[in-house]
Scaffold this active site. Structure first.
Site, PDB file in Angstrom:
ATOM      1  N   LYS A  14      91.804  52.522  99.831  1.00 22.72           N
ATOM      2  CA  LYS A  14      91.313  52.319 101.201  1.00 22.72           C
ATOM      3  C   LYS A  14      91.727  50.954 101.752  1.00 22.72           C
ATOM      4  O   LYS A  14      91.960  50.790 102.944  1.00 22.72           O
ATOM      5  CB  LYS A  14      89.786  52.439 101.210  1.00 22.72           C
ATOM      6  CG  LYS A  14      89.137  52.327 102.592  1.00 22.72           C
ATOM      7  CD  LYS A  14      87.641  52.611 102.469  1.00 22.72           C
ATOM      8  CE  LYS A  14      86.898  52.488 103.778  1.00 22.72           C
ATOM      9  NZ  LYS A  14      85.472  52.810 103.605  1.00 22.72           N
TER      10      LYS A  14
ATOM     11  N   ASP B  74      75.802  46.163 104.188  1.00 20.89           N
ATOM     12  CA  ASP B  74      76.566  47.093 103.345  1.00 20.89           C
ATOM     13  C   ASP B  74      77.421  46.325 102.351  1.00 20.89           C
ATOM     14  O   ASP B  74      78.464  45.772 102.703  1.00 20.89           O
ATOM     15  CB  ASP B  74      77.435  47.987 104.246  1.00 20.89           C
ATOM     16  CG  ASP B  74      78.238  49.021 103.441  1.00 20.89           C
ATOM     17  OD1 ASP B  74      78.257  48.938 102.199  1.00 20.89           O
ATOM     18  OD2 ASP B  74      78.847  49.907 104.072  1.00 20.89           O
TER      19      ASP B  74
HETATM   20  P1  ADP Z   1      82.290  51.544  98.361  1.00 18.02           P
HETATM   21  O1  ADP Z   1      81.502  51.624  99.615  1.00 18.02           O
HETATM   22  O2  ADP Z   1      83.096  50.288  98.240  1.00 18.02           O
HETATM   23  O3  ADP Z   1      83.086  52.753  98.060  1.00 18.02           O
HETATM   24  P2  ADP Z   1      79.853  51.910  96.811  1.00 18.02           P
HETATM   25  O4  ADP Z   1      78.894  51.793  97.917  1.00 18.02           O
HETATM   26  O5  ADP Z   1      79.926  53.192  96.085  1.00 18.02           O
HETATM   27  O6  ADP Z   1      81.286  51.400  97.163  1.00 18.02           O
HETATM   28  O7  ADP Z   1      79.504  50.740  95.784  1.00 18.02           O
HETATM   29  C1  ADP Z   1      80.228  50.571  94.638  1.00 18.02           C
HETATM   30  C2  ADP Z   1      79.744  49.324  93.961  1.00 18.02           C
HETATM   31  O8  ADP Z   1      78.359  49.486  93.615  1.00 18.02           O
HETATM   32  C3  ADP Z   1      80.486  49.061  92.683  1.00 18.02           C
HETATM   33  O9  ADP Z   1      80.829  47.686  92.610  1.00 18.02           O
HETATM   34  C4  ADP Z   1      79.463  49.412  91.628  1.00 18.02           C
HETATM   35  O10 ADP Z   1      79.650  48.683  90.443  1.00 18.02           O
HETATM   36  C5  ADP Z   1      78.187  49.014  92.324  1.00 18.02           C
HETATM   37  N1  ADP Z   1      77.017  49.662  91.730  1.00 18.02           N
HETATM   38  C6  ADP Z   1      76.816  50.979  91.502  1.00 18.02           C
HETATM   39  N2  ADP Z   1      75.642  51.197  90.899  1.00 18.02           N
HETATM   40  C7  ADP Z   1      75.078  49.961  90.723  1.00 18.02           C
HETATM   41  C8  ADP Z   1      73.866  49.510  90.141  1.00 18.02           C
HETATM   42  N3  ADP Z   1      72.996  50.371  89.601  1.00 18.02           N
HETATM   43  N4  ADP Z   1      73.624  48.186  90.149  1.00 18.02           N
HETATM   44  C9  ADP Z   1      74.490  47.318  90.686  1.00 18.02           C
HETATM   45  N5  ADP Z   1      75.650  47.679  91.225  1.00 18.02           N
HETATM   46  C10 ADP Z   1      75.950  48.985  91.256  1.00 18.02           C
HETATM   47 MG    MG Z   2      80.802  52.228 101.369  1.00 13.54          MG
END
Ligand code: ADP
Ligand code: MG
Length: 619
Positions: free
Chosen positions: A87, A212
């Site tokens: 992305k 976010d």
């Molecule tokens: P994006 O919007 O960038 O696609 P997400 O909203 O799915 O990403 O967030 C992904 C991030 O959230 C990653 O860095 C992942 O390691 C982190 N993440 C996922 N679960 C947890 C958690 N339980 N605690 C802390 N960080 C988390």
């Molecule tokens: Mg996102």
């Protein structure tokens, strides 16, 4: 949008509405959601485990393409053929991503720095659009399997700061995956929809912050919701700040503890990915535990919650700084924010929530899974488009100021940055030369005072203005931005009703970095701009005075003495010399001297002209 289905058992025909799906195409994770019995739900994979599809694509030996969790595992064993964070590359040129290549475990290629970036896998080159299409196809298949029906229409979310290039690339990826993308929606707006904000047109107006923090990016948006209308007041953020940075901070701590050099990690990509994934596991574990303990190639590694919080503190400080900027741009204070919405997997870290709640001085919204919020909102938006919800409306904002070039190369802002879209604004101008027939109107975008530092969007000419003395024509310039973000500039000479207009696409071709750079530039150069602007304004004033001064001498020959003419001429020449300097004070002094000397002469001339005019008339 209604389709007809024939029931093969009894031959009856039933009319069904086609499901429009909502997709969060994320940097780290992607999700697909739809409206089920009036409620948005995210769809899980066939294994029933998770709603998240890691945005990772693996090119296997047998030409097979694997997306999601299985691909994520290949980050360790086959990093060169495994693509993540695509992305980030959407709608970008190689130059845009220069300096960040080390961040990717795969090969980014382009021979021509101007054109769009490509990714090399084995002997083939892929565009980010093609790669994103693989993720979208995976999501499409996932929901088609779940619902046992063909899906062709979707709403896809993008960050609020995405420019036209990036939005277009996202649409193209959808098309390539066999999806008709009905709408591109801003992620923060989707998040607010998911929390049911703005439902019901009689609800009191509210101001909302959407925080976010995803895997690689941070966005803060301030929304205003009133009468079912969503308006983005401002956006801010950091395109290189996210949960990945939490992981990196842990990696460098462990590197120190285990004595692994960065060079070693760069050379041994497998070890690099292995330690990165272990760091991520530690971080997630610490969202609900006090201590993480594990092994890396037979050596013990550990991390306490307290130490982790220390590590991420500077990163969270940066997000708070962005929040302050967003509030400032939206012209509100933390106290004005009624609701704070947590979005992105990284807000699962309790310390993140604490810091945000502390900054906004109120508890945050976190009842929905933060990584699902955007997809849920996309499904609601899809439902609105399907005609099932009628009292909601979405508004956008302009990312950069729009204006025209005025005398001396100054930028005259007509639509300021962060204005609502659709919008309309205008101003009146006039000519600077007697009998001027044509007026060139150059449209610019950017935050700097001088147009040469901003970006030109286009120009057009208002022709055949009837001859009039300078300053007499009234030229009305209107900027009209429609709901699709298309700018139309209209110029009309009001005395003759002469009109011309041109349609301009405002953000096309500006990358998000360019946009960020232009904003940073405008802040860094504010003082030199002010100086340059001062000189130009003084010079413009002087030039006008020179014109009118010479005209005055011509028209009033008869009533001025020889000495008065000579002195006025000398002062006019002094002023002309002053305009050639770069010192606004010198110009202002020359203007002042000329004005002081000529004001009594002008009064005398005026009196005599009035007497002359009255002479033949009876009152
Ligand atoms: P994006 O919007 O960038 O696609 P997400 O909203 O799915 O990403 O967030 C992904 C991030 O959230 C990653 O860095 C992942 O390691 C982190 N993440 C996922 N679960 C947890 C958690 N339980 N605690 C802390 N960080 C988390
Ligand atoms: Mg996102």
């Amino acid at each position: 949008m209604a389709t007809f289905a024939i029931n093969l058992k009894d031959g009856s025909v039933e009319s069904t509405r086609e499901t429009i799906i909502g997709i969060d195409l994320g940097t780290t994770n992607s999700l697909v959601a739809y409206m089920k019995d009036g409620q948005p739900v995210c769809v899980k994979g066939a294994d029933g485990k998770s709603t998240l599809v890691p945005s990772v694509i693996h090119f296997a030996e047998n030409e097979q393409i694997i997306v999601g969790d299985a691909a994520k595992n290949k980050l360790i064993t086959d990093p060169a053929n495994t693509i993540y964070s695509v992305k980030r590359l959407m709608g970008k040129s190689f130059r845009d991503v220069q300096g960040t290549e080390g961040y990717y475990g795969y090969q980014i290629i382009d021979d021509d720095t101007e054109s769009l970036v490509k990714i090399r896998v084995k002997d083939r080159f892929y565009t980010p659009v093609e790669l994103s299409a693989h993720i979208l196809r995976e999501l499409k298949t996932r929901i088609e399997t779940d619902l046992s029906t063909v899906i062709t229409k979707a709403v896809i979310t993008v960050p609020a700061y995405f420019n036209d290039n990036q939005r277009q690339a996202t649409r193209d990826a959808g098309k390539l995956a066999g999806l008709d993308v009905l709408r591109i929606v801003n992620e923060p707006t989707a998040a607010a929809l998911a929390y049911g904000l703005g439902n019901g047109t009689d609800a009191a107006p509210s101001t909302v912050a959407v925080y976010d923090l995803g895997g690689g990016t941070f966005d803060i948006s301030i929304l205003r919701i009133e009468n079912g209308i969503f308006e983005v007041l401002s956006t801010n953020g950091d395109t290189f700040l996210g949960g990945d940075d939490f992981d990196r901070a842990i990696v460098s701590l462990w590197q120190q503890e285990l004595g692994i050099t960065t060079q070693e990690l760069n050379e041994n990509k497998e070890l690099g990915q292995q330690i990165r994934l272990l760091a991520e596991a530690a971080k997630k574990h610490l969202s609900s535990a006090e201590l993480f303990e594990s092994e890396l190639n037979g050596r013990k590694v550990s991390l306490s919650k307290g130490r982790f919080e220390q590590l991420v503190e500077p990163l969270l400080d940066r997000t708070v700084a962005c929040c302050k900027n967003a509030l400032r741009d939206a012209k509100v204070t933390a106290a004005d924010i009624e609701n704070v919405i947590m979005v992105g997997g990284s807000t699962r870290t309790p310390y993140v929530k604490n810091r945000v709640a502390q900054f906004f001085e109120k508890p945050v919204f976190d009842s929905l899974h933060p990584d699902e919020v955007v997809a849920l909102g996309a499904a609601i938006q899809a439902d609105i488009l399907a005609g099932n919800q009628k009292d909601l409306l979405l508004l956008d904002i302009t990312p950069l100021s729009l204006g025209i070039e005025t005398v001396g190369g100054l930028m005259d802002v007509i639509v300021p940055r962060n204005s609502k879209v659709p919008s309309k604004a205008g101003r009146q101008y006039t000519t600077s030369v007697d009998g001027q027939k044509n007026l060139k109107i150059s449209v610019f975008q950017g935050e700097r005072d001088l147009v040469e530092h901003n970006r030109k969007l286009g120009e057009f000419i208002l022709r055949d203005i009837p001859p009039m003395p300078a300053g007499l024509p009234k030229i009305d310039i209107q900027f009209i931005i429609n709901a699709d973000g298309i700018l139309t500039v209209r110029a009309r000479e009001l005395r003759s009703n002469l009109e011309t207009q041109v349609e301009i696409k405002p953000t096309y071709g500006i990358t998000e970095e360019e946009m960020a750079l232009m904003l940073i530039d405008s802040i860094q150069n504010a003082s030199s701009d002010v100086k340059a602007r001062g000189v130009l304004e003084a010079r413009n004033e002087a030039n006008n005075l020179l014109l009118s001064g010479r005209k005055f001498l011509q028209q009033n020959e008869a009533i001025l003495s020889e000495e008065e003419k000579a002195v006025t001429n000398a002062l006019l020449n002094e002023l002309l010399e002053a305009t050639k300097t770069e010192d606004k004070d010198v110009i202002h002094r020359a203007i002042e001297t000329l004005n002081q000397y000529t004001t009594p002469l002008a009064h005398r001339a005026l009196d005599s002209n009035i007497r002359a005019a009255m002479a033949g008339k009876k009152i």
